[in-house]
Design a protein around this motif. Sequence first.
Motif, PDB file in Angstrom:
ATOM      1  N   ARG A   8       0.837  -1.205   0.000  1.00  0.00           N
ATOM      2  CA  ARG A   8       0.000   0.000   0.000  1.00  0.00           C
ATOM      3  C   ARG A   8       0.870   1.252   0.000  1.00  0.00           C
ATOM      4  N   ASN A   9       1.909   1.254   0.834  1.00  0.00           N
ATOM      5  CA  ASN A   9       2.823   2.399   0.874  1.00  0.00           C
ATOM      6  C   ASN A   9       3.488   2.630  -0.481  1.00  0.00           C
ATOM      7  N   PHE A  10       3.980   1.551  -1.085  1.00  0.00           N
ATOM      8  CA  PHE A  10       4.655   1.665  -2.381  1.00  0.00           C
ATOM      9  C   PHE A  10       3.693   2.216  -3.438  1.00  0.00           C
ATOM     10  N   ALA A  11       2.447   1.751  -3.395  1.00  0.00           N
ATOM     11  CA  ALA A  11       1.461   2.202  -4.385  1.00  0.00           C
ATOM     12  C   ALA A  11       1.201   3.693  -4.263  1.00  0.00           C
ATOM     13  N   LEU A  12       1.073   4.186  -3.043  1.00  0.00           N
ATOM     14  CA  LEU A  12       0.824   5.614  -2.838  1.00  0.00           C
ATOM     15  C   LEU A  12       2.015   6.446  -3.305  1.00  0.00           C
ATOM     16  N   GLU A  13       3.210   5.979  -3.000  1.00  0.00           N
ATOM     17  CA  GLU A  13       4.409   6.720  -3.401  1.00  0.00           C
ATOM     18  C   GLU A  13       4.598   6.716  -4.914  1.00  0.00           C
ATOM     19  N   MET A  14       4.433   5.549  -5.544  1.00  0.00           N
ATOM     20  CA  MET A  14       4.655   5.458  -6.984  1.00  0.00           C
ATOM     21  C   MET A  14       3.588   6.185  -7.781  1.00  0.00           C
ATOM     22  N   ALA A  15       2.391   6.326  -7.221  1.00  0.00           N
ATOM     23  CA  ALA A  15       1.317   7.014  -7.940  1.00  0.00           C
ATOM     24  C   ALA A  15       1.678   8.466  -8.225  1.00  0.00           C
TER      25      ALA A  15
ATOM     26  N   HIS B 214       4.614   7.720 -11.075  1.00  0.00           N
ATOM     27  CA  HIS B 214       4.279   6.720 -12.092  1.00  0.00           C
ATOM     28  C   HIS B 214       2.776   6.447 -12.033  1.00  0.00           C
ATOM     29  N   PRO B 215       1.963   7.383 -12.506  1.00  0.00           N
ATOM     30  CA  PRO B 215       0.504   7.264 -12.341  1.00  0.00           C
ATOM     31  C   PRO B 215      -0.123   6.070 -13.045  1.00  0.00           C
ATOM     32  N   GLU B 216       0.600   5.423 -13.949  1.00  0.00           N
ATOM     33  CA  GLU B 216       0.049   4.254 -14.635  1.00  0.00           C
ATOM     34  C   GLU B 216       0.469   2.941 -13.968  1.00  0.00           C
ATOM     35  N   SER B 217       1.126   3.033 -12.832  1.00  0.00           N
ATOM     36  CA  SER B 217       1.595   1.826 -12.164  1.00  0.00           C
ATOM     37  C   SER B 217       0.471   1.131 -11.390  1.00  0.00           C
ATOM     38  N   VAL B 218       0.612  -0.185 -11.269  1.00  0.00           N
ATOM     39  CA  VAL B 218      -0.304  -1.006 -10.468  1.00  0.00           C
ATOM     40  C   VAL B 218       0.560  -1.846  -9.527  1.00  0.00           C
TER      41      VAL B 218
ATOM     42  N   THR C 109      -6.311  -2.014 -12.935  1.00  0.00           N
ATOM     43  CA  THR C 109      -5.933  -0.685 -13.408  1.00  0.00           C
ATOM     44  C   THR C 109      -5.293   0.077 -12.245  1.00  0.00           C
ATOM     45  N   PRO C 110      -4.716   1.241 -12.505  1.00  0.00           N
ATOM     46  CA  PRO C 110      -4.115   2.013 -11.412  1.00  0.00           C
ATOM     47  C   PRO C 110      -5.068   2.292 -10.243  1.00  0.00           C
ATOM     48  N   GLU C 111      -6.357   2.301 -10.498  1.00  0.00           N
ATOM     49  CA  GLU C 111      -7.316   2.527  -9.419  1.00  0.00           C
ATOM     50  C   GLU C 111      -7.315   1.377  -8.404  1.00  0.00           C
ATOM     51  N   HIS C 112      -6.826   0.210  -8.823  1.00  0.00           N
ATOM     52  CA  HIS C 112      -6.770  -0.943  -7.925  1.00  0.00           C
ATOM     53  C   HIS C 112      -5.471  -0.998  -7.134  1.00  0.00           C
ATOM     54  N   SER C 113      -4.530  -0.119  -7.431  1.00  0.00           N
ATOM     55  CA  SER C 113      -3.202  -0.186  -6.838  1.00  0.00           C
ATOM     56  C   SER C 113      -3.266  -0.025  -5.320  1.00  0.00           C
ATOM     57  N   GLY C 114      -2.414  -0.770  -4.637  1.00  0.00           N
ATOM     58  CA  GLY C 114      -2.326  -0.688  -3.184  1.00  0.00           C
ATOM     59  C   GLY C 114      -3.241  -1.640  -2.448  1.00  0.00           C
ATOM     60  N   ARG C 115      -3.937  -2.498  -3.173  1.00  0.00           N
ATOM     61  CA  ARG C 115      -4.883  -3.419  -2.547  1.00  0.00           C
ATOM     62  C   ARG C 115      -4.433  -4.858  -2.751  1.00  0.00           C
ATOM     63  N   VAL C 116      -5.163  -5.782  -2.150  1.00  0.00           N
ATOM     64  CA  VAL C 116      -4.859  -7.210  -2.253  1.00  0.00           C
ATOM     65  C   VAL C 116      -6.074  -7.912  -2.851  1.00  0.00           C
ATOM     66  N   PHE C 117      -5.832  -8.789  -3.821  1.00  0.00           N
ATOM     67  CA  PHE C 117      -6.909  -9.488  -4.508  1.00  0.00           C
ATOM     68  C   PHE C 117      -6.685 -10.992  -4.456  1.00  0.00           C
ATOM     69  N   ASP C 118      -7.790 -11.723  -4.390  1.00  0.00           N
ATOM     70  CA  ASP C 118      -7.653 -13.177  -4.399  1.00  0.00           C
ATOM     71  C   ASP C 118      -7.704 -13.696  -5.821  1.00  0.00           C
ATOM     72  N   PHE C 119      -7.597 -15.013  -5.960  1.00  0.00           N
ATOM     73  CA  PHE C 119      -7.496 -15.647  -7.271  1.00  0.00           C
ATOM     74  C   PHE C 119      -8.759 -15.521  -8.103  1.00  0.00           C
ATOM     75  N   CYS C 120      -9.860 -15.073  -7.483  1.00  0.00           N
ATOM     76  CA  CYS C 120     -11.092 -14.842  -8.239  1.00  0.00           C
ATOM     77  C   CYS C 120     -11.264 -13.365  -8.618  1.00  0.00           C
ATOM     78  N   GLY C 121     -10.361 -12.534  -8.118  1.00  0.00           N
ATOM     79  CA  GLY C 121     -10.462 -11.103  -8.400  1.00  0.00           C
ATOM     80  C   GLY C 121     -11.170 -10.315  -7.329  1.00  0.00           C
ATOM     81  N   ALA C 122     -11.583 -10.995  -6.238  1.00  0.00           N
ATOM     82  CA  ALA C 122     -12.246 -10.293  -5.140  1.00  0.00           C
ATOM     83  C   ALA C 122     -11.211  -9.656  -4.226  1.00  0.00           C
ATOM     84  N   GLU C 123     -11.498  -8.470  -3.727  1.00  0.00           N
ATOM     85  CA  GLU C 123     -10.566  -7.793  -2.850  1.00  0.00           C
ATOM     86  C   GLU C 123     -10.510  -8.469  -1.486  1.00  0.00           C
TER      87      GLU C 123
END
Length: 248
Positions: free
Chosen positions: A173-180, A183-187, A231-245
Amino acid sequence: MDNVGQRAQGAPRIACVFGASGGIGRALCDALAAGGTEVIYAGSRAGQGPEGAGIRPFAFDLKDETSIAAAAEAMRADPPELVIAATGVLTLADGTGPERTYKRLDPAAMAEVLALNTIGPALIAKHMLGIMPRGSAFTFAALSARVGSISDNRLGGWHSYRASKAALNMLLRNFALEMARTHPESVIVGLHPGTVDSGLSQPFQSGLAERQLTTPQDAATNLLRVLAGLTPEHSGRVFDFCGAEVPA
Protein backbone atom coordinates in the motif's frame (compact mmCIF):
# COMPACT_ATOMS: atom_id res chain seq x y z
CA MET A 1 -5.24 -18.06 -38.21
CA ASP A 2 -2.00 -19.26 -36.68
CA ASN A 3 -1.64 -17.68 -33.22
CA VAL A 4 1.91 -18.85 -32.59
CA GLY A 5 4.08 -15.91 -31.54
CA GLN A 6 1.08 -13.69 -30.79
CA ARG A 7 0.50 -12.34 -27.32
CA ALA A 8 -2.77 -12.88 -25.53
CA GLN A 9 -4.73 -9.76 -24.68
CA GLY A 10 -3.22 -8.13 -21.60
CA ALA A 11 -0.07 -10.28 -21.71
CA PRO A 12 3.16 -8.36 -21.11
CA ARG A 13 5.97 -8.36 -23.65
CA ILE A 14 8.53 -8.74 -20.87
CA ALA A 15 7.87 -10.21 -17.44
CA CYS A 16 9.94 -11.11 -14.40
CA VAL A 17 9.19 -13.79 -11.82
CA PHE A 18 11.17 -13.89 -8.61
CA GLY A 19 10.79 -17.40 -7.19
CA ALA A 20 10.58 -19.21 -10.52
CA SER A 21 11.68 -22.55 -9.06
CA GLY A 22 8.65 -22.82 -6.75
CA GLY A 23 5.36 -24.42 -7.69
CA ILE A 24 3.48 -21.21 -8.42
CA GLY A 25 6.50 -19.39 -9.81
CA ARG A 26 7.30 -22.10 -12.32
CA ALA A 27 3.65 -22.30 -13.35
CA LEU A 28 3.56 -18.52 -13.81
CA CYS A 29 6.56 -18.70 -16.14
CA ASP A 30 4.88 -21.47 -18.16
CA ALA A 31 1.59 -19.57 -18.37
CA LEU A 32 3.31 -16.35 -19.43
CA ALA A 33 5.20 -18.21 -22.15
CA ALA A 34 1.99 -19.86 -23.34
CA GLY A 35 0.35 -16.43 -23.49
CA GLY A 36 3.02 -15.10 -25.81
CA THR A 37 5.25 -13.13 -23.44
CA GLU A 38 8.49 -12.76 -25.38
CA VAL A 39 10.98 -12.48 -22.50
CA ILE A 40 10.55 -13.98 -19.04
CA TYR A 41 13.22 -13.30 -16.46
CA ALA A 42 13.06 -16.29 -14.11
CA GLY A 43 14.79 -15.82 -10.77
CA SER A 44 15.75 -18.48 -8.25
CA ARG A 45 18.48 -19.06 -5.68
CA ALA A 46 20.23 -21.53 -7.98
CA GLY A 47 19.80 -19.37 -11.06
CA GLN A 48 17.87 -22.10 -12.84
CA GLY A 49 14.46 -21.68 -14.40
CA PRO A 50 11.97 -23.47 -16.63
CA GLU A 51 13.16 -24.29 -20.12
CA GLY A 52 12.00 -22.21 -23.07
CA ALA A 53 13.23 -19.91 -25.78
CA GLY A 54 12.18 -16.74 -23.95
CA ILE A 55 13.26 -17.79 -20.46
CA ARG A 56 16.21 -15.90 -19.04
CA PRO A 57 17.23 -17.40 -15.67
CA PHE A 58 18.99 -15.33 -13.04
CA ALA A 59 20.13 -15.94 -9.48
CA PHE A 60 19.01 -14.02 -6.41
CA ASP A 61 18.71 -14.54 -2.68
CA LEU A 62 15.89 -12.94 -0.70
CA LYS A 63 18.28 -12.28 2.17
CA ASP A 64 21.01 -10.77 -0.02
CA GLU A 65 20.09 -7.30 -1.24
CA THR A 66 23.17 -7.14 -3.44
CA SER A 67 21.91 -10.06 -5.53
CA ILE A 68 18.49 -8.44 -5.94
CA ALA A 69 20.04 -5.11 -6.91
CA ALA A 70 22.26 -6.80 -9.50
CA ALA A 71 19.28 -8.63 -11.02
CA ALA A 72 17.32 -5.39 -11.33
CA GLU A 73 20.26 -3.54 -12.85
CA ALA A 74 20.58 -6.20 -15.54
CA MET A 75 16.98 -5.41 -16.61
CA ARG A 76 17.25 -1.62 -16.48
CA ALA A 77 17.79 -1.11 -20.22
CA ASP A 78 14.53 -2.89 -21.09
CA PRO A 79 12.52 -3.33 -17.89
CA PRO A 80 9.62 -5.78 -17.55
CA GLU A 81 6.04 -4.59 -17.67
CA LEU A 82 5.08 -7.22 -15.09
CA VAL A 83 7.04 -8.21 -12.01
CA ILE A 84 5.79 -10.93 -9.66
CA ALA A 85 7.44 -11.77 -6.37
CA ALA A 86 6.28 -15.38 -6.15
CA THR A 87 8.19 -16.03 -2.96
CA GLY A 88 7.29 -16.95 0.58
CA VAL A 89 7.70 -19.43 3.40
CA LEU A 90 5.29 -21.10 5.79
CA THR A 91 7.49 -23.84 7.25
CA LEU A 92 11.17 -23.01 7.76
CA ALA A 93 13.99 -25.19 6.47
CA ASP A 94 14.53 -26.70 9.92
CA GLY A 95 10.91 -27.84 10.06
CA THR A 96 9.63 -25.01 12.25
CA GLY A 97 6.03 -24.39 11.24
CA PRO A 98 3.42 -21.75 12.06
CA GLU A 99 2.88 -21.12 15.77
CA ARG A 100 -0.62 -22.07 16.88
CA THR A 101 -0.22 -20.23 20.19
CA TYR A 102 1.70 -17.24 21.49
CA LYS A 103 3.47 -19.65 23.86
CA ARG A 104 5.43 -21.05 20.90
CA LEU A 105 6.81 -17.74 19.68
CA ASP A 106 10.54 -17.89 19.03
CA PRO A 107 12.37 -14.67 18.13
CA ALA A 108 14.81 -16.31 15.72
CA ALA A 109 12.08 -18.16 13.83
CA MET A 110 9.93 -15.05 13.75
CA ALA A 111 12.77 -12.96 12.35
CA GLU A 112 13.40 -15.56 9.65
CA VAL A 113 9.75 -15.59 8.55
CA LEU A 114 9.68 -11.79 8.40
CA ALA A 115 12.95 -11.74 6.47
CA LEU A 116 11.59 -14.08 3.81
CA ASN A 117 7.94 -13.01 3.62
CA THR A 118 8.21 -9.27 4.18
CA ILE A 119 11.71 -7.83 3.90
CA GLY A 120 12.75 -9.90 0.89
CA PRO A 121 9.74 -8.89 -1.27
CA ALA A 122 10.17 -5.29 -0.08
CA LEU A 123 13.76 -5.31 -1.35
CA ILE A 124 12.58 -6.74 -4.67
CA ALA A 125 10.14 -3.83 -4.89
CA LYS A 126 12.85 -1.34 -3.90
CA HIS A 127 15.10 -2.28 -6.78
CA MET A 128 12.54 -3.26 -9.44
CA LEU A 129 10.38 -0.17 -8.94
CA GLY A 130 13.56 1.87 -9.13
CA ILE A 131 14.22 0.87 -12.76
CA MET A 132 10.74 1.66 -14.05
CA PRO A 133 10.72 4.68 -16.37
CA ARG A 134 8.25 7.45 -15.68
CA GLY A 135 5.26 7.50 -17.94
CA SER A 136 5.28 3.75 -18.49
CA ALA A 137 2.56 1.33 -17.44
CA PHE A 138 3.67 -1.62 -15.35
CA THR A 139 2.42 -3.97 -12.65
CA PHE A 140 4.25 -5.15 -9.54
CA ALA A 141 2.62 -7.98 -7.61
CA ALA A 142 3.67 -10.00 -4.60
CA LEU A 143 2.12 -13.21 -3.33
CA SER A 144 0.34 -12.50 -0.10
CA ALA A 145 -2.30 -14.47 1.80
CA ARG A 146 -5.83 -13.99 3.10
CA VAL A 147 -4.57 -14.73 6.62
CA GLY A 148 -2.69 -11.44 6.41
CA SER A 149 -6.02 -9.63 6.68
CA ILE A 150 -6.47 -8.09 10.15
CA SER A 151 -10.22 -7.53 9.87
CA ASP A 152 -10.81 -11.06 8.53
CA ASN A 153 -8.82 -12.77 11.32
CA ARG A 154 -11.29 -14.88 13.31
CA LEU A 155 -9.12 -17.84 14.33
CA GLY A 156 -5.82 -16.35 15.49
CA GLY A 157 -2.63 -18.43 15.55
CA TRP A 158 -0.01 -18.66 12.83
CA HIS A 159 1.41 -15.53 14.41
CA SER A 160 4.62 -14.93 12.45
CA TYR A 161 3.08 -15.90 9.11
CA ARG A 162 0.02 -13.69 9.61
CA ALA A 163 2.16 -10.79 10.80
CA SER A 164 4.59 -11.12 7.90
CA LYS A 165 1.80 -11.01 5.32
CA ALA A 166 -0.02 -8.16 7.05
CA ALA A 167 3.23 -6.19 7.04
CA LEU A 168 3.77 -7.03 3.37
CA ASN A 169 0.28 -5.77 2.54
CA MET A 170 1.01 -2.49 4.32
CA LEU A 171 4.27 -2.05 2.42
CA LEU A 172 2.53 -2.68 -0.91
CA ARG A 173 0.00 0.00 0.00
CA ASN A 174 2.82 2.40 0.87
CA PHE A 175 4.65 1.67 -2.38
CA ALA A 176 1.46 2.20 -4.39
CA LEU A 177 0.82 5.61 -2.84
CA GLU A 178 4.41 6.72 -3.40
CA MET A 179 4.65 5.46 -6.98
CA ALA A 180 1.32 7.01 -7.94
CA ARG A 181 2.94 10.44 -7.60
CA THR A 182 5.64 9.74 -10.18
CA HIS A 183 4.28 6.72 -12.09
CA PRO A 184 0.50 7.26 -12.34
CA GLU A 185 0.05 4.25 -14.63
CA SER A 186 1.60 1.83 -12.16
CA VAL A 187 -0.30 -1.01 -10.47
CA ILE A 188 1.11 -2.43 -7.24
CA VAL A 189 -0.89 -5.19 -5.57
CA GLY A 190 -0.82 -8.25 -3.37
CA LEU A 191 -2.24 -11.56 -4.58
CA HIS A 192 -3.85 -14.37 -2.61
CA PRO A 193 -3.48 -17.51 -4.75
CA GLY A 194 -5.68 -19.75 -2.61
CA THR A 195 -4.50 -23.06 -1.21
CA VAL A 196 -2.14 -24.35 -3.88
CA ASP A 197 -0.75 -27.86 -4.09
CA SER A 198 2.88 -26.90 -3.54
CA GLY A 199 5.72 -27.51 -1.13
CA LEU A 200 4.56 -24.56 0.98
CA SER A 201 1.11 -26.05 1.68
CA GLN A 202 2.08 -29.74 1.68
CA PRO A 203 2.15 -30.18 5.49
CA PHE A 204 -1.29 -28.56 5.87
CA GLN A 205 -3.37 -30.24 3.17
CA SER A 206 -5.04 -32.90 5.30
CA GLY A 207 -8.65 -32.12 6.10
CA LEU A 208 -9.12 -29.68 3.25
CA ALA A 209 -12.57 -29.61 1.71
CA GLU A 210 -13.01 -31.13 -1.73
CA ARG A 211 -11.84 -28.80 -4.51
CA GLN A 212 -10.22 -26.43 -2.02
CA LEU A 213 -6.77 -27.43 -3.23
CA THR A 214 -5.70 -25.78 -6.49
CA THR A 215 -2.99 -26.95 -8.88
CA PRO A 216 -0.10 -24.52 -9.49
CA GLN A 217 -1.13 -24.34 -13.14
CA ASP A 218 -4.69 -23.28 -12.30
CA ALA A 219 -3.41 -20.83 -9.69
CA ALA A 220 -1.08 -19.21 -12.24
CA THR A 221 -3.85 -18.92 -14.81
CA ASN A 222 -6.19 -17.40 -12.24
CA LEU A 223 -3.65 -14.88 -10.99
CA LEU A 224 -2.63 -13.72 -14.45
CA ARG A 225 -6.28 -13.29 -15.36
CA VAL A 226 -6.81 -11.13 -12.28
CA LEU A 227 -3.71 -9.05 -13.03
CA ALA A 228 -4.81 -8.45 -16.62
CA GLY A 229 -7.99 -6.82 -15.34
CA LEU A 230 -6.41 -4.42 -12.87
CA THR A 231 -5.93 -0.69 -13.41
CA PRO A 232 -4.12 2.01 -11.41
CA GLU A 233 -7.32 2.53 -9.42
CA HIS A 234 -6.77 -0.94 -7.92
CA SER A 235 -3.20 -0.19 -6.84
CA GLY A 236 -2.33 -0.69 -3.18
CA ARG A 237 -4.88 -3.42 -2.55
CA VAL A 238 -4.86 -7.21 -2.25
CA PHE A 239 -6.91 -9.49 -4.51
CA ASP A 240 -7.65 -13.18 -4.40
CA PHE A 241 -7.50 -15.65 -7.27
CA CYS A 242 -11.09 -14.84 -8.24
CA GLY A 243 -10.46 -11.10 -8.40
CA ALA A 244 -12.25 -10.29 -5.14
CA GLU A 245 -10.57 -7.79 -2.85
CA VAL A 246 -9.12 -9.18 0.38
CA PRO A 247 -10.02 -6.86 3.27
CA ALA A 248 -7.21 -5.07 5.09
